[in-house]
Motif scaffolding. Structure first.
Motif, PDB file in Angstrom:
ATOM      1  N   THR A 188     -12.447 -13.598   3.544  1.00 23.44           N
ATOM      2  CA  THR A 188     -13.386 -12.481   3.664  1.00 23.44           C
ATOM      3  C   THR A 188     -14.483 -12.668   2.633  1.00 23.44           C
ATOM      4  O   THR A 188     -14.397 -13.550   1.768  1.00 23.44           O
ATOM      5  N   GLN A 189     -15.495 -11.809   2.705  1.00 26.45           N
ATOM      6  CA  GLN A 189     -16.620 -11.952   1.787  1.00 26.45           C
ATOM      7  C   GLN A 189     -16.170 -11.864   0.334  1.00 26.45           C
ATOM      8  O   GLN A 189     -16.581 -12.655  -0.504  1.00 26.45           O
ATOM      9  N   GLU A 198      -7.907 -11.546  11.812  1.00 30.33           N
ATOM     10  CA  GLU A 198      -8.460 -10.349  12.425  1.00 30.33           C
ATOM     11  C   GLU A 198      -9.272  -9.582  11.386  1.00 30.33           C
ATOM     12  O   GLU A 198      -8.838  -9.379  10.261  1.00 30.33           O
ATOM     13  N   ARG A 199     -10.457  -9.144  11.804  1.00 31.54           N
ATOM     14  CA  ARG A 199     -11.314  -8.419  10.869  1.00 31.54           C
ATOM     15  C   ARG A 199     -11.384  -6.943  11.242  1.00 31.54           C
ATOM     16  O   ARG A 199     -12.421  -6.434  11.583  1.00 31.54           O
ATOM     17  N   SER A 200     -10.223  -6.293  11.234  1.00 34.20           N
ATOM     18  CA  SER A 200     -10.300  -4.854  11.438  1.00 34.20           C
ATOM     19  C   SER A 200      -9.920  -4.199  10.134  1.00 34.20           C
ATOM     20  O   SER A 200      -9.295  -4.821   9.267  1.00 34.20           O
ATOM     21  N   ARG A 245      -6.476  -4.290   8.326  1.00 39.23           N
ATOM     22  CA  ARG A 245      -6.056  -5.418   7.476  1.00 39.23           C
ATOM     23  C   ARG A 245      -6.407  -5.121   6.026  1.00 39.23           C
ATOM     24  O   ARG A 245      -7.572  -4.850   5.727  1.00 39.23           O
ATOM     25  N   THR A 263     -16.429 -10.626  13.537  1.00 42.94           N
ATOM     26  CA  THR A 263     -15.361  -9.957  14.272  1.00 42.94           C
ATOM     27  C   THR A 263     -14.813 -10.947  15.295  1.00 42.94           C
ATOM     28  O   THR A 263     -15.553 -11.507  16.104  1.00 42.94           O
ATOM     29  N   ASP A 298     -18.820 -10.309   7.670  1.00 39.95           N
ATOM     30  CA  ASP A 298     -17.626 -10.897   8.284  1.00 39.95           C
ATOM     31  C   ASP A 298     -17.744 -10.928   9.803  1.00 39.95           C
ATOM     32  O   ASP A 298     -18.329 -10.047  10.422  1.00 39.95           O
ATOM     33  N   TYR A 311     -15.893 -19.332   4.041  1.00 40.32           N
ATOM     34  CA  TYR A 311     -15.953 -18.521   5.256  1.00 40.32           C
ATOM     35  C   TYR A 311     -15.284 -19.254   6.412  1.00 40.32           C
ATOM     36  O   TYR A 311     -14.573 -18.662   7.223  1.00 40.32           O
ATOM     37  N   THR A 314      -9.439  -7.137   4.587  1.00 43.09           N
ATOM     38  CA  THR A 314     -10.759  -6.746   5.065  1.00 43.09           C
ATOM     39  C   THR A 314     -11.182  -5.430   4.437  1.00 43.09           C
ATOM     40  O   THR A 314     -12.322  -5.257   4.012  1.00 43.09           O
ATOM     41  N   ARG A 330     -21.186  -5.648   6.087  1.00 43.37           N
ATOM     42  CA  ARG A 330     -20.286  -6.785   6.042  1.00 43.37           C
ATOM     43  C   ARG A 330     -20.881  -7.943   6.801  1.00 43.37           C
ATOM     44  O   ARG A 330     -21.510  -7.766   7.829  1.00 43.37           O
ATOM     45  N   SER A 357     -12.285  -5.950   0.939  1.00 40.91           N
ATOM     46  CA  SER A 357     -13.625  -6.515   0.886  1.00 40.91           C
ATOM     47  C   SER A 357     -14.665  -5.411   1.048  1.00 40.91           C
ATOM     48  O   SER A 357     -15.663  -5.363   0.328  1.00 40.91           O
TER      49      SER A 357
END
Lengths: 339, 318
Positions: free
Chosen positions: A231-232, B33-35, B38, B7, B5, A226, B41, B3, B44
């Motif tokens: 990502t997860q 970036e976690r949008s 992507r 942000t 994850d 992480y 993301t 999630r 995931s």
């Protein structure tokens, strides 16, 4: 309390003798257990010797089973055992591993926690326990799958699974019959329903053992991934699954062993036909189902032949189980070493 | 959302002008970036939902089995099922009282054989030195035996008992079941005995207790709930076993007690074999009875399972 009387005292000679005797007894019982296993193998093997001598290795490659003619062969059963177990293993591993990941990542607890947070009750004394409780409930439900007796699964398969998959199977046969996998119609019992039910039965084994393997991956590995921006699912696929791979593999091998020896559900669902067919919808037979169906009514001569078949099954399952147990032993050894 | 994850906050998303990343010039910040635009993301998230969906799907059979048992078995359930004998083909009514008695009897027999052997074996394993090869071999054998196909236990009991005593019997059935119960009992009992805190052992040894006294007065009483859990799990498994009984106890349409005394050396009915026999019959009445028997059997197994689990929870709380 008198002065010279103490609570602690050295053992008397009688107690010492008793102790030695009890220690010997426990040691003896442990030997008895080992001897029992040796005896089981030997009993089946010696009972199989006359048939082994008479039928020879041709028994393994023969394809007919006719007590009246004295013709015996178990190639269709060996094929059916391996085919049904492999099919079940493919389905069971896909679902079992998914459930194991779902449980080990704590999805349900996170999800319920998020919902509770919406209503702002996530730190309430009663509501706050809900995520962990539900997680535990889910784990117990999966374990419950293993508790249901196999004969009940057989009954359920006969009256629920077969009517349910039959229209779909026959549609596939009509439309895609040129593919060997769909080469026959499903007229009732057959390979696919048997494999589906079998996969449900081995799912708890795969889930329980691979969940243990996933949970015991050190959390610093996850944190490191992480921290690098993964990502997860990049973490799961690239770090956690490879680290737990040996445990998961052990789970799959043990589940395979269980599928090979599973009897009742298959005896009820596979169709008991002496056929070798690649088709998913064709009836077939397995070694364990052959034993269950023929033993109660077998004459003395057929019993010898069935013992030979039992010996073959014993050999296959014992090898698989020893292999799986060894893998798991080394897997836990690995993780202990990394701590 | 589910999630975990993080942000990344505003300053890190590049706008028209390149933001100041400070000393981290070689880090690909846009990738962090976690949008959902992507792909990584999004992937995931999709995988997470996939796994959740497959878990739900895996639970459907469980609910389907339970629903069918309640619907088809519950419809037929009545008191007379527990007191009457199985019906002949085309006969109406009937029950499976003798099968319930047979199942309970054979499981009790198997428990009486396997519990003493299993617990003594577990005591030996728990007290053995750490590197002992013999103890390791016993433990490994128990682990391998957990995956032992139940039908082979039946084949063994057939060869060792049915052929020797000259007929199918409740005794052979109990013996076959006890082989299947042994590994569960041994492994769980060893685990719980090992979990007894070391200070309790040391206190007992310090008081001058012999090994035997330590086992009987400290280890076994402390580990009892866990040991009972293992026994109940083994009982639950044995009650549902069919294949070994098919080869050892077979089936009987009559009560096991004849002329006032119980005869263990005759073929004996059991719920599991009854389900197997009746499920394949073309008669509606028999099939209905099979469903009712399945409901009773699953209830028996679940009660044993839940009893075992509640015992172990008690121990954890202490």
């Amino acid at each position: 309390m008198p002065e010279n009387k103490q609570i602690s005292q050295p053992p008397t000679r009688f107690q010492g003798m008793l102790d030695t005797a009890f220690g010997r007894l426990c040691h003896g019982i442990a030997w008895l257990f080992i001897l029992l296993i040796v005896f089981i193998v030997l009993r089946i093997a010696t009972a199989a010797v006359p048939a082994l001598r008479q039928q020879g290795l041709g028994f393994l490659s023969g394809t007919s089973w006719d007590p009246n003619q004295g013709e015996y062969g178990i190639l269709p059963e060996i094929w059916g055992t391996l085919y049904s177990s492999l099919l079940a293993l493919v389905i069971g591993t896909a679902f079992g591993l998914s459930v194991a990941i779902f449980l080990s990542e704590g999805y349900l607890a996170t999800f319920v926690f998020a919902i509770l947070k919406l209503f702002d009750v996530h730190s309430h004394p009663a509501w706050g326990k809900l995520p962990d409780r539900l997680e535990q409930l889910l784990k117990n439900l999966i374990e419950l799958l293993a508790a249901i007796p196999s004969v009940v699964y057989g009954l359920w398969g006969l009256f629920v699974v077969i009517p349910l998959v039959r229209p779909a199977c026959n549609w596939l046969h009509v439309k895609l019959g040129w593919i060997p996998l769909f080469g026959t119609t499903l007229s009732g019992p057959g390979m696919l329903p048997a494999a589906i039910v079998l996969s449900i039965m081995i799912l708890p084994t795969i889930t329980a053992i691979s969940r243990d393997a996933l949970v015991s991956v050190p959390s610093k590995l996850r944190m490191a991934a992480y921290g690098l921006g993964a990502t997860q699912w990049e973490t799961i696929l690239a770090v956690i699954l490879p680290a737990a791979m040996r445990g998961i593999f052990g789970a799959v091998v043990l589940a395979f062993g269980r599928a090979l020896g599973e009897t009742m559900a298959l005896a009820m669902l596979v169709g008991n036909a002496n056929k070798i067919s690649i088709s998913l919808f064709s009836p077939a037979n397995t070694l364990a189902a052959l034993l269950a169906n023929n033993f109660p009514e077998a004459g003395p001569k057929e019993v010898g032949v069935l013992m030979y078949a039992a010996l073959v099954l014993l050999g296959i399952t014992l090898l698989t189980n020893v292999f799986g147990a060894l893998i798991l032993q080394r897997a836990t050894g690995d993780l202990e070493g990394s701590r | 959302m589910i999630r975990k994850d993080v942000t990344i906050e505003q300053p890190l998303t590049p706008k028209s002008t390149e933001p100041d990343y400070g000393p981290f010039t070689d880090v690909d910040f846009p990738e962090l970036e976690r949008s959902l635009r992507r792909p990584r993301t999004l992937l995931s998230l999709i995988m997470s939902w996939l796994v959740a969906g497959m878990t739900l799907l895996a639970l459907i059979p469980l609910f389907s089995v339970i629903a069918m048992l309640l619907w088809r078995g519950g419809r037929k359930l009545s008191f007379s099922l527990f007191t009457q004998l199985p019906p002949a083909p085309l006969e109406l009514g009937g029950g499976f009282g003798n099968a319930i008695v047979g199942t309970l009897l054979m499981v009790a027999l198997a428990t009486m054989i396997s519990v003493p052997i299993g617990i003594l074996c577990a005591i030996f394993l728990a007290q053995a030195e750490k590197g002992s090869h013999f103890a390791n071999a016993v433990r490994f054998a128990a682990k391998v035996l957990t995956g032992f196909p139940s039908i082979l236990a039946g084949v063994f009991a057939y060869g060792a008992l049915v052929l020797v005593t000259g007929g199918f019997s409740a005794f052979a059935g109990g013996a076959a079941l006890s082989i299947l119960m042994l590994p569960t009992i041994i492994l769980t009992a060893e685990d719980t005995i090992r979990m007894v805190p070391a200070r309790m052992r040391e206190a007992a040894i310090g008081m001058g207790a012999t090994n035997t006294q330590l086992v009987w007065m400290v280890l076994l009483p402390t580990a009892l709930p866990g040991i009972l859990t293992g026994v109940m799990l083994a009982v639950a498994r044995a009650a549902g076993e069919t294949a070994p009984l098919l080869l050892t106890a077979l089936f009987s349409n009559y009560w096991i007690a004849s002329h006032g005394h119980i005869d263990l050396m005759q073929p004996t009915a059991s719920l599991a074999v009854l389900i197997y026999n009746f499920a394949g019959m073309p008669f509606e009445n028999q099939v209905e009875l099979a469903w009712a028997a399945a409901l009773v059997l699953v209830l028996l197994v679940l009660v044993a399972n839940l009893a075992g689990q509640s015992l172990s929870r008690k121990q954890i709380r202490e």
